[in-house]
Design an enzyme around this catalytic site. Structure first.
Site, mmCIF file in Angstrom:
data_model
loop_
_atom_site.group_PDB
_atom_site.id
_atom_site.type_symbol
_atom_site.label_atom_id
_atom_site.label_comp_id
_atom_site.label_asym_id
_atom_site.label_seq_id
_atom_site.Cartn_x
_atom_site.Cartn_y
_atom_site.Cartn_z
ATOM 1 N N SER A 1 14.589 21.684 -15.693
ATOM 2 C CA SER A 1 13.363 22.445 -15.902
ATOM 3 C C SER A 1 13.731 23.764 -16.541
ATOM 4 C CB SER A 1 12.678 22.688 -14.559
ATOM 5 O OG SER A 1 11.809 23.804 -14.653
ATOM 6 N N GLU B 1 9.435 8.540 -16.808
ATOM 7 C CA GLU B 1 8.043 8.929 -17.063
ATOM 8 C C GLU B 1 7.616 8.528 -18.464
ATOM 9 O OE1 GLU B 1 8.082 13.094 -16.054
ATOM 10 O OE2 GLU B 1 8.309 12.660 -13.922
ATOM 11 N N LYS C 1 15.543 21.696 -10.390
ATOM 12 C CA LYS C 1 14.908 20.434 -10.735
ATOM 13 C C LYS C 1 15.818 19.474 -11.485
ATOM 14 C CE LYS C 1 10.633 20.036 -10.959
ATOM 15 N NZ LYS C 1 9.697 19.216 -10.211
ATOM 16 N N HIS D 1 0.830 -1.212 0.000
ATOM 17 C CA HIS D 1 0.000 0.000 0.000
ATOM 18 C C HIS D 1 0.870 1.271 0.000
ATOM 19 C CE1 HIS D 1 -3.197 -2.813 1.191
ATOM 20 N NE2 HIS D 1 -2.296 -3.303 2.010
#
Ligand code: ARG
Length: 461
Positions: free
Chosen positions: A278, A291, A284, A157
């Site tokens: 970024s 992704e 970043k 979980h």
């Protein structure tokens, strides 16, 4: 100008829209090697069987190789008017060698021609995927071996459950990739039948030798039923099924890499080579490759549903619907290949933050099960009662804002008077993982043995 291809029956040229919906050359030119190989095998067989002359067959072979060279060099003028790769090659053959080109299509249809071309292509894609899974497995095994002793939190979980080793976690992905790899081998045994010679759907009256062409093209044997031969796309559906399952696996690892590389988790760091910055936020480091691997799953799963839907309810045998099989499969082949390569790259690239993993492994009372097991083993408590005592220990630690290992012995003894100093040995994360020696468990020695077993198995595969 009349109709170039169907001049006998057709007086007029196709409508522009007809041509646009019908022409597949923009994408099926990808099958040019297979188309040329299939035609060469067919022509050689026709000559061996005395159906066409030896000289014509030799001219056909020469012309086909000239076409291959033109295409490879980028000198071939693909034409939409000639619809697809099959007609493009045949029409160019006529330009190069003259009338002998017209003999190539004896005892053949585009229906068996496209079936054999596409099968060869998908077979090659299965073989390439099999090798790519092998490379991913190697990369994972290297990390598993390196991190057999690295303790990290195991999650259920997405909440800390019990300590595991990072090596063991990597080996979970080895299992998945190995199943994907074996699905390739399974599928190849089923698709390894050659449909060439089924002709349009009924077979042919010419004395062709289908066993010879099957062998020449590297298939185990010819397909058994001419109608099925030209209407079957199971091999493509199996590729998409395999690719979908594999993409789901890759997306799960990608998701974990995304989570692990957040500053909050800080379990792994991808190098500059596998990160992007970024355009506005200088701090970043984004895991874009992970992704995108996660996202490729959408295209691949979509391709499976798309082709299943195209094939559903199609009457036997060939219908032009089946031309819509290729773009989906080509896209899935490419998406799977890049997703596998990127994942293999990231697995090798990422720096594992052993200290952060270890610290996180101790959070969330992750050794609570070890305490309960100790109460069962050493004091003979039934597991349900041990679970209850341990629950109270967790509540106590929570109220004191400390870990289980920091509770005073006297405090533990208020919960169960027979608890001794020896209990502390099982409350640490290292002891916890070392104790998980059951077959398939996370203990470091298990991990080392599993890595060695996989290496032997891969060598013998
Ligand atoms: N371009 C076609 C395809 O991809 C080739 C087969 C055409 N056959 C036919 N009967 N029109 O399916």
């Amino acid at each position: 100008v009349g109709n170039e291809m169907w001049g006998g029956r057709f007086a007029a040229r196709p409508d522009a829209i007809m041509q646009e919906i019908n022409a597949s050359i923009d994408f099926d030119k990808r099958l040019f090697h297979e188309d040329i190989d299939g035609s060469k095998a067919h022509a050689a067989m026709l000559a061996d069987q005395g159906i066409i002359g030896r000289e014509d067959a030799a001219e056909i072979a020469r012309g086909l190789e000239a076409i291959r060279a033109e295409i490879v060099a980028g000198d071939f003028a693909f034409s939409r008017e000639r619809e697809d790769i099959h007609m493009n090659v045949e029409a160019r053959l006529a330009e190069i060698i003259g009338p002998a080109a017209g003999r190539l299509h004896t005892a053949r249809s585009r229906n068996d021609q496209v079936a054999v071309d596409f099968r060869l292509h998908v077979k090659g894609a299965f073989q390439a995927a099999e090798a790519a899974f092998g490379r991913l497995i190697e990369a994972l095994l290297d990390r598993a071996e390196e991190h057999a002793d690295t303790v990290m939190p195991g999650f259920t979980h997405l909440q800390v459950a019990q300590p595991v080793t990072f090596g063991h976690h990597c080996l979970a992905y080895v299992e998945m990739a190995a199943r994907d790899r074996s699905r390739c081998a399974d599928a190849i045994t089923r698709l390894d039948e050659c449909p060439l010679g089924a002709a349009a759907l009924a077979g042919t009256g010419f004395a062709i030798d289908r066993h010879a062409t099957a062998l020449a093209l590297g298939f185990r044997e010819p397909t058994r039923n001419s109608i099925d031969s030209v209407s079957d796309r199971d091999f493509a559906l199996e590729f998409l099924s395999m690719a979908s399952i594999a993409a789901v696996h890759l997306s799960r690892l990608a998701e974990e890499i995304v989570i692990w590389s957040t500053p909050q988790f800080n379990f792994v760091r991808l190098s500059d080579a596998f990160s992007t910055g970024s355009s506005i936020m200088p701090q970043k480091r984004n895991p874009d490759a992970a992704e995108l691997v996660r996202a490729k799953t959408g295209r691949i799963n979509g391709a499976l549903i798309s082709l299943l839907t195209v094939m559903k309810g199609l009457p036997l045998a060939y219908s032009k619907d089946m031309q819509e099989d290729k773009e989906q499969v080509f896209d899935a082949i490419d998406s799977l290949a890049i997703a596998l390569a990127a994942t293999t790259g990231m697995v090798g690239d990422m720096t594992v933050n052993v200290a952060a993993m270890r610290a996180a492994a101790g959070h969330g009372f992750s050794t609570a099960t070890d305490l309960a097991d100790w109460l069962v083993r050493e004091l003979g408590l039934p597991f349900r009662e041990a679970h209850h005592v341990t629950g109270r220990a967790v509540a106590l630690a929570e109220s004191q804002k400390v870990g289980l290992e920091a509770l005073e012995l006297s405090a533990l003894q208020t919960l169960e008077p027979r608890i001794t100093e020896a209990v502390y040995a099982v409350l640490g994360v290292d002891a916890s993982v070392r104790s998980r020696t059951s077959f398939g468990g996370t203990a470091p020695d298990n991990v080392r043995k599993a890595v060695a077993d996989w290496r032997t198995r891969l060598l013998s595969a």
